[in-house]
Write an enzyme that holds these catalytic residues in place. Structure first.
Site, PDB file in Angstrom:
ATOM      1  N   ARG A 173       0.901  -1.225  -0.070  1.00  0.00           N
ATOM      2  CA  ARG A 173      -0.175   0.153   0.047  1.00  0.00           C
ATOM      3  C   ARG A 173       1.052   1.251   0.060  1.00  0.00           C
ATOM      4  O   ARG A 173       1.614   1.168   0.923  1.00  0.00           O
ATOM      5  CB  ARG A 173      -0.849  -0.141   1.099  1.00  0.00           C
ATOM      6  N   HIS A 177       1.137   7.193   1.663  1.00  0.00           N
ATOM      7  CA  HIS A 177       0.087   8.285   1.701  1.00  0.00           C
ATOM      8  C   HIS A 177       0.038   8.877   3.024  1.00  0.00           C
ATOM      9  O   HIS A 177       0.550   8.632   4.025  1.00  0.00           O
ATOM     10  CB  HIS A 177      -1.204   7.368   1.297  1.00  0.00           C
ATOM     11  N   HIS A 237       2.573   7.094   5.754  1.00  0.00           N
ATOM     12  CA  HIS A 237       2.701   5.848   6.064  1.00  0.00           C
ATOM     13  C   HIS A 237       2.490   4.817   4.785  1.00  0.00           C
ATOM     14  O   HIS A 237       2.113   5.246   3.822  1.00  0.00           O
ATOM     15  CB  HIS A 237       1.949   5.593   7.285  1.00  0.00           C
ATOM     16  N   GLU A 267      -5.574   6.844  11.967  1.00  0.00           N
ATOM     17  CA  GLU A 267      -5.924   5.414  11.584  1.00  0.00           C
ATOM     18  C   GLU A 267      -5.595   4.457  12.551  1.00  0.00           C
ATOM     19  O   GLU A 267      -4.234   4.521  12.948  1.00  0.00           O
ATOM     20  CB  GLU A 267      -5.073   5.388  10.266  1.00  0.00           C
ATOM     21  N   GLU A 311     -11.083   5.769   2.281  1.00  0.00           N
ATOM     22  CA  GLU A 311      -9.898   5.085   2.127  1.00  0.00           C
ATOM     23  C   GLU A 311      -9.638   5.519   0.738  1.00  0.00           C
ATOM     24  O   GLU A 311      -8.609   5.382   0.243  1.00  0.00           O
ATOM     25  CB  GLU A 311      -9.719   3.650   2.446  1.00  0.00           C
ATOM     26  N   HIS A 352      -3.551  10.902   5.512  1.00  0.00           N
ATOM     27  CA  HIS A 352      -5.025  11.060   5.480  1.00  0.00           C
ATOM     28  C   HIS A 352      -5.354  12.534   6.127  1.00  0.00           C
ATOM     29  O   HIS A 352      -4.563  12.661   7.324  1.00  0.00           O
ATOM     30  CB  HIS A 352      -5.705  10.030   6.335  1.00  0.00           C
TER      31      HIS A 352
END
Ligand code: MN
Ligand code: MN
Length: 397
Positions: free
Chosen positions: A105, A108, A154, A115, A177, A110
Site C-alpha cells: 500500500r 500516503h 505511512h 488510522e 480510504e 490522511h
C-alpha cells in the site's frame, strides 16, 4: 420542594383532573421558589432544536462490509464503510484491506482522520514518518495494532509468502480510504521541472513514474528472512506507532469471554482512538452498557452474535452479525452483544476517543439504593436482593 407542597402534589395526583390542576399549580409554585433561590429552572429558555424520534423509526446500525464491491488493484483490495454507505456511522469509518504477497500500500497520508489498525493475518512492514522528521519502520503480525495520528505519512509492505490483511478504523465517518493523499497521485500532477528543482535531479528522472494513483501495487515478494524485512527502526513508548495487543494478557477475563483493550494509557500515541478485541463463548452475553464519551465501531471477525441497540423514546433495534459485518453504536446508546452461534465470536472494536469509558447495567443497579430501585420499578426491595453486587461485564451462557 417543601414537605407540605410535596404532600399537596401527591394528593393532587390522586384526585384526577382537578387534582392535576392543583399539582401543576404546586409545581409552578415550587419553580417560583427555586427561582427565588437563584436556580435556573426554565421554562422559557429555548433549547437546541430536537428532532423527535418515534418508536417505530428504524435504527440501521448494521453494514455487511465484506459483501460490498472492493476497490481492486494489481496487489490486493480494500472494502470500506463510510457514512456515504452507512449513514449512522458519523464518527468512525472502517476498511478491510487485503495485500497479496509482494504487494504494498503506497506512501500516503490522511488529511481528516487518524488510522487505527488490527492485523488479522499475515506479516507486514509499516513505514511511518512523524512531523519531527523521524521515520519508524516496524514489522507487524496477527494480533498487532498500529496507530497513525492524523496526517502522519505511512505505507504498508507485505512480508513473506502469505497475504496480509487487516482492519482499519478512522476517527471520522466521512473519511474514505479511496480518497487518501497518495504520493503517486501527487507527483503525477506536479510539473516534472518543479520536482527536478525540488530534488536536485534531471526532470527525466520522473519520465517513467506512474501517471495517476497506484494505491496498492504488486511487487516482488520480500522474504521474511531478507535484510529488507529485518532492517527495522522501531521506537519505544511513548513514540512508537505499534502495540502488540494480543501478546498481552486479557484486560478482563470471565468464564464467558475476554477483552483485550488498548487505550491512550497503554499506547500513548493513540490519543484520539482506543480499541479492543473481544471474544465471547457460545451463549455468553456482553452485558447492557453504554459509552459516555465515544462512538463504538465493530468488525465481526469470527462467529455469530446478536446485538441490541437502545436509542431512547421507545426505539430499539436488534440485528444478527457474522464474519465481515460491521456494527456502529452511537455514543451514549445502550447496547448488548450475545454469541448466538456454536463457536467463539471474535470482534474488533474501536472507539473515537483515546480514553475508554463505559457504564453497565449491573454496576448501576448494584450501586443504587434498593429503596430507589423499588420505587422506580414499583416492586418490593427484596426483588433486588438476588441481583449482582458488582459489574458483570460478560455473563456466561
Ligand atoms: Mn492509511
Ligand atoms: Mn460497547
Amino acid at each position: 420542594m417543601h414537605e407540605t407542597k410535596r404532600r399537596d402534589l401527591l394528593g393532587g395526583l390522586a384526585l384526577g383532573a382537578g387534582g392535576l390542576i392543583a399539582a401543576r399549580a404546586a409545581a409552578a409554585e415550587g419553580a417560583a421558589d427555586a427561582h427565588a433561590r437563584g436556580h435556573d429552572v426554565g421554562p422559557g429558555v429555548p433549547g437546541p432544536a430536537v428532532v423527535p424520534h418515534k418508536a417505530e423509526d428504524p435504527i440501521a446500525f448494521k453494514y455487511s462490509m465484506d459483501a460490498t464491491e472492493p476497490k481492486l488493484t494489481s496487489g490486493g483490495w480494500a472494502r470500506e464503510a463510510t457514512v456515504h454507505h452507512f449513514p449512522i456511522s458519523q464518527g468512525i469509518a472502517g476498511v478491510h484491506m487485503y495485500l497479496n504477497p509482494g504487494a504494498s500500500r503506497e506512501l500516503h497520508w490522511h488529511a481528516i482522520a487518524a488510522e487505527w489498525a488490527y492485523v488479522l493475518d499475515g506479516q507486514c512492514q509499516v513505514t511511518v514518518i512523524d512531523p519531527n522528521g523521524t521515520t519508524e519502520i516496524l514489522n507487524f503480525g496477527p494480533g498487532d495494532v498500529w496507530f497513525f495520528p492524523r496526517g502522519h505519512g505511512h505505507s504498508i509492505q507485505t512480508l513473506g509468502t502469505e497475504p496480509c490483511h487487516f482492519i482499519l478504523s478512522f476517527d471520522n465517518g466521512n473519511f474514505s480510504e479511496h480518497g487518501t493523499f497518495s504520493i503517486t497521485d501527487w507527483l503525477s500532477l506536479v510539473d516534472p521541472a518543479v520536482l527536478a528543482q525540488n530534488l536536485g535531479v534531471p526532470a527525466d528522472s520522473f519520465a517513467s513514474f506512474p501517471k495517476g494513483e497506484v494505491y496498492i501495487q504488486q511487487g516482488k515478494v520480500v522474504p521474511l528472512d531478507s535484510p529488507a524485512a529485518q532492517e527495522v527502526n522501531s521506537r519505544v513508548s511513548p513514540n512508537t506507532h505499534r502495540y502488540r495487543l494480543m501478546q498481552q494478557q486479557p484486560t478482563r477475563a470471565f468464564p464467558g469471554g475476554t477483552i483485550n483493550l488498548v487505550t491512550v494509557d497503554e499506547f500513548p500515541i493513540s490519543t484520539t482512538m482506543a480499541g479492543a478485541v473481544m471474544k465471547l463463548q457460545p451463549g455468553a452475553l456482553r452485558e447492557l452498557h453504554w459509552h459516555p464519551n465515544a462512538n463504538e465501531w465493530q468488525y465481526y471477525a469470527r462467529g455469530n452474535a446478536r446485538v441490541t441497540l437502545f436509542g431512547s423514546g421507545g426505539r430499539m433495534a436488534t440485528a444478527d452479525f457474522g464474519p465481515g459485518d460491521v456494527a456502529y453504536l452511537p455514543q451514549g446508546y445502550g447496547h448488548s452483544i450475545q454469541n448466538i452461534g456454536t463457536e467463539e465470536t471474535e470482534i474488533v472494536l474501536t472507539f473515537d476517543s483515546g480514553h475508554y469509558q463505559e457504564i453497565s447495567l449491573s454496576e448501576w443497579l448494584a450501586t443504587s439504593p434498593t429503596q430507589l430501585l423499588a420505587n422506580n420499578f414499583g416492586v418490593e426491595e427484596e426483588v433486588f436482593a438476588k441481583f449482582p453486587k458488582q459489574q458483570v461485564f460478560i455473563a456466561k451462557g
